[in-house]
Design a protein around this motif. Structure first.
Motif, PDB file in Angstrom:
ATOM      1  N   ALA A 234      -8.166 115.708  75.653  1.00 27.15           N
ATOM      2  CA  ALA A 234      -6.799 116.181  75.930  1.00 27.15           C
ATOM      3  C   ALA A 234      -5.799 115.377  75.097  1.00 27.15           C
ATOM      4  O   ALA A 234      -4.869 115.944  74.507  1.00 27.15           O
ATOM      5  N   ILE A 235      -5.991 114.069  75.024  1.00 30.56           N
ATOM      6  CA  ILE A 235      -5.056 113.235  74.262  1.00 30.56           C
ATOM      7  C   ILE A 235      -5.150 113.550  72.768  1.00 30.56           C
ATOM      8  O   ILE A 235      -4.132 113.628  72.073  1.00 30.56           O
ATOM      9  N   ASP A 236      -6.363 113.756  72.273  1.00 30.12           N
ATOM     10  CA  ASP A 236      -6.524 114.153  70.860  1.00 30.12           C
ATOM     11  C   ASP A 236      -5.739 115.427  70.568  1.00 30.12           C
ATOM     12  O   ASP A 236      -5.058 115.532  69.536  1.00 30.12           O
ATOM     13  N   ALA A 237      -5.857 116.408  71.461  1.00 32.99           N
ATOM     14  CA  ALA A 237      -5.157 117.689  71.262  1.00 32.99           C
ATOM     15  C   ALA A 237      -3.647 117.463  71.288  1.00 32.99           C
ATOM     16  O   ALA A 237      -2.900 118.086  70.530  1.00 32.99           O
ATOM     17  N   MET A 238      -3.184 116.560  72.140  1.00 34.88           N
ATOM     18  CA  MET A 238      -1.746 116.255  72.204  1.00 34.88           C
ATOM     19  C   MET A 238      -1.290 115.552  70.913  1.00 34.88           C
ATOM     20  O   MET A 238      -0.227 115.834  70.379  1.00 34.88           O
ATOM     21  N   ILE A 239      -2.121 114.624  70.421  1.00 36.34           N
ATOM     22  CA  ILE A 239      -1.780 113.918  69.178  1.00 36.34           C
ATOM     23  C   ILE A 239      -1.670 114.906  68.022  1.00 36.34           C
ATOM     24  O   ILE A 239      -0.743 114.843  67.215  1.00 36.34           O
ATOM     25  N   GLU A 240      -2.602 115.847  67.983  1.00 35.99           N
ATOM     26  CA  GLU A 240      -2.556 116.867  66.920  1.00 35.99           C
ATOM     27  C   GLU A 240      -1.254 117.646  66.951  1.00 35.99           C
ATOM     28  O   GLU A 240      -0.786 118.136  65.936  1.00 35.99           O
ATOM     29  N   ARG A 241      -0.671 117.777  68.156  1.00 40.94           N
ATOM     30  CA  ARG A 241       0.593 118.513  68.294  1.00 40.94           C
ATOM     31  C   ARG A 241       1.801 117.590  68.236  1.00 40.94           C
ATOM     32  O   ARG A 241       2.916 118.000  68.542  1.00 40.94           O
ATOM     33  N   GLY A 242       1.572 116.325  67.893  1.00 41.26           N
ATOM     34  CA  GLY A 242       2.696 115.414  67.644  1.00 41.26           C
ATOM     35  C   GLY A 242       3.210 114.659  68.858  1.00 41.26           C
ATOM     36  O   GLY A 242       4.347 114.169  68.836  1.00 41.26           O
ATOM     37  N   ALA A 243       2.409 114.547  69.907  1.00 41.01           N
ATOM     38  CA  ALA A 243       2.867 113.848  71.119  1.00 41.01           C
ATOM     39  C   ALA A 243       3.258 112.400  70.834  1.00 41.01           C
ATOM     40  O   ALA A 243       2.627 111.720  70.025  1.00 41.01           O
ATOM     41  N   ASP A 244       4.322 111.948  71.511  1.00 38.97           N
ATOM     42  CA  ASP A 244       4.755 110.555  71.407  1.00 38.97           C
ATOM     43  C   ASP A 244       4.118 109.696  72.489  1.00 38.97           C
ATOM     44  O   ASP A 244       3.921 108.498  72.322  1.00 38.97           O
ATOM     45  N   GLU A 245       3.869 110.310  73.631  1.00 30.78           N
ATOM     46  CA  GLU A 245       3.383 109.547  74.790  1.00 30.78           C
ATOM     47  C   GLU A 245       2.672 110.501  75.751  1.00 30.78           C
ATOM     48  O   GLU A 245       2.832 111.726  75.650  1.00 30.78           O
ATOM     49  N   VAL A 246       1.917 109.930  76.661  1.00 29.80           N
ATOM     50  CA  VAL A 246       1.246 110.721  77.697  1.00 29.80           C
ATOM     51  C   VAL A 246       1.519 110.052  79.038  1.00 29.80           C
ATOM     52  O   VAL A 246       1.412 108.821  79.140  1.00 29.80           O
ATOM     53  N   VAL A 247       1.886 110.828  80.036  1.00 31.79           N
ATOM     54  CA  VAL A 247       2.123 110.256  81.359  1.00 31.79           C
ATOM     55  C   VAL A 247       1.308 111.004  82.410  1.00 31.79           C
ATOM     56  O   VAL A 247       0.827 112.112  82.183  1.00 31.79           O
TER      57      VAL A 247
END
Ligand SMILES: CC(C)(COP(=O)(O)OP(=O)(O)OC[C@H]1O[C@@H](n2cnc3c(N)ncnc32)[C@H](O)[C@@H]1OP(=O)(O)O)[C@@H](O)C(=O)NCCC(=O)NCCS
Length: 207
Positions: free
Chosen positions: A138-151
């Motif tokens: 899930a975090i990898d997919a978020m990083i691919e979409r440019g996420a700054d942070e995860v909460v």
């Protein structure tokens, strides 16, 4: 379209540089697939059953659809091995979303914030790193979409979940008193994916 990956794909994960490694080996024939709308009929009932079994909050079908219709590509499922006589069984799932987040006071810039809404692994398959793999995907997919942070929020008494997230580098950012319907308090956890200077644009060298 749902993408299917094997466990070797893990080694190419960009998030591995950010997250600490887990130890041990995973069941070799386990499959991880990304959710897509075409899989709703086949898997949504098992997703609801798996999550409602262990989480303290009761979620209606609309809550699941809210996440899955908009961010199905941030939902990943772990499936048990198939044989000639058995079809794949859902043994783990993570459901997330990704949205811009503006702090109420506008004191900090808007960030692209990932949110892990639900995570569960079937009790007989726990302690094999399945949740760790789901969270990483899930975090990898978020990083691919440019996420700054995860909460995310988790019950303060949920030791396995707290250990899992803290092992992956999440930090406690806030205690939320009596956050859940059962009266339990929660911790909000945060994983910073980018350096603060990168997020504020304040990366000029000092003279
Ligand atoms: C919390 C939960 C998702 C963890 O799932 P899991 O698949 O057992 O998690 P993991 O296997 O990735 O990690 C658990 C432990 O196994 C260990 N582990 C990881 N990979 C391993 C491997 N390959 N072999 C053996 N052990 C392993 C981890 O080190 C971890 O131990 P530690 O946290 O004590 O250091 C699961 O307990 C669950 O579904 N609970 C109910 C729902 C819930 O609480 N969800 C979270 C709400 S926020």
């Amino acid at each position: 379209m749902a993408s299917e990956t094997n466990l070797e794909a893990e080694t190419k994960s960009p998030v591995l540089s950010l997250l600490k490694e887990s130890s041990g080996t995973l069941p070799a024939e386990l499959r991880y697939i990304q959710y897509s709308h075409s899989l709703e009929k086949q898997y949504l009932p098992s997703i609801r059953a798996l999550i409602s079994k262990d989480l303290s909050e009761p979620y209606s079908i609309y809550v699941y659809r809210y996440f899955l219709y908009q961010w199905g590509d941030l939902c990943f499922m772990a499936l048990s091995p198939t044989t000639a006589y058995t079809s794949p069984k859902l043994i783990g799932v993570i459901i997330s979303k990704l949205e811009p987040h503006t702090p109420p006071s506008h004191s900090s810039p808007t960030t692209l914030r990932g949110y892990i809404a639900m995570l569960a692994v079937s009790s007989t398959y726990r302690n094999h790193g399945i949740a760790t793999t789901l969270v990483r995907k899930a975090i990898d997919a978020m990083i691919e979409r440019g996420a700054d942070e995860v909460v995310l929020e988790t019950e303060e008494t949920n030791v396995p979940a707290m250990k899992l997230y803290e092992r992956l580098g999440f930090l406690r950012s806030k205690k939320l008193h009596r956050y859940y319907l059962n009266g339990n308090s929660a911790f909000r956890l945060v994983l910073h994916l980018k350096a603060v200077e990168e997020m504020t644009g304040n990366n000029e060298e000092e003279i």
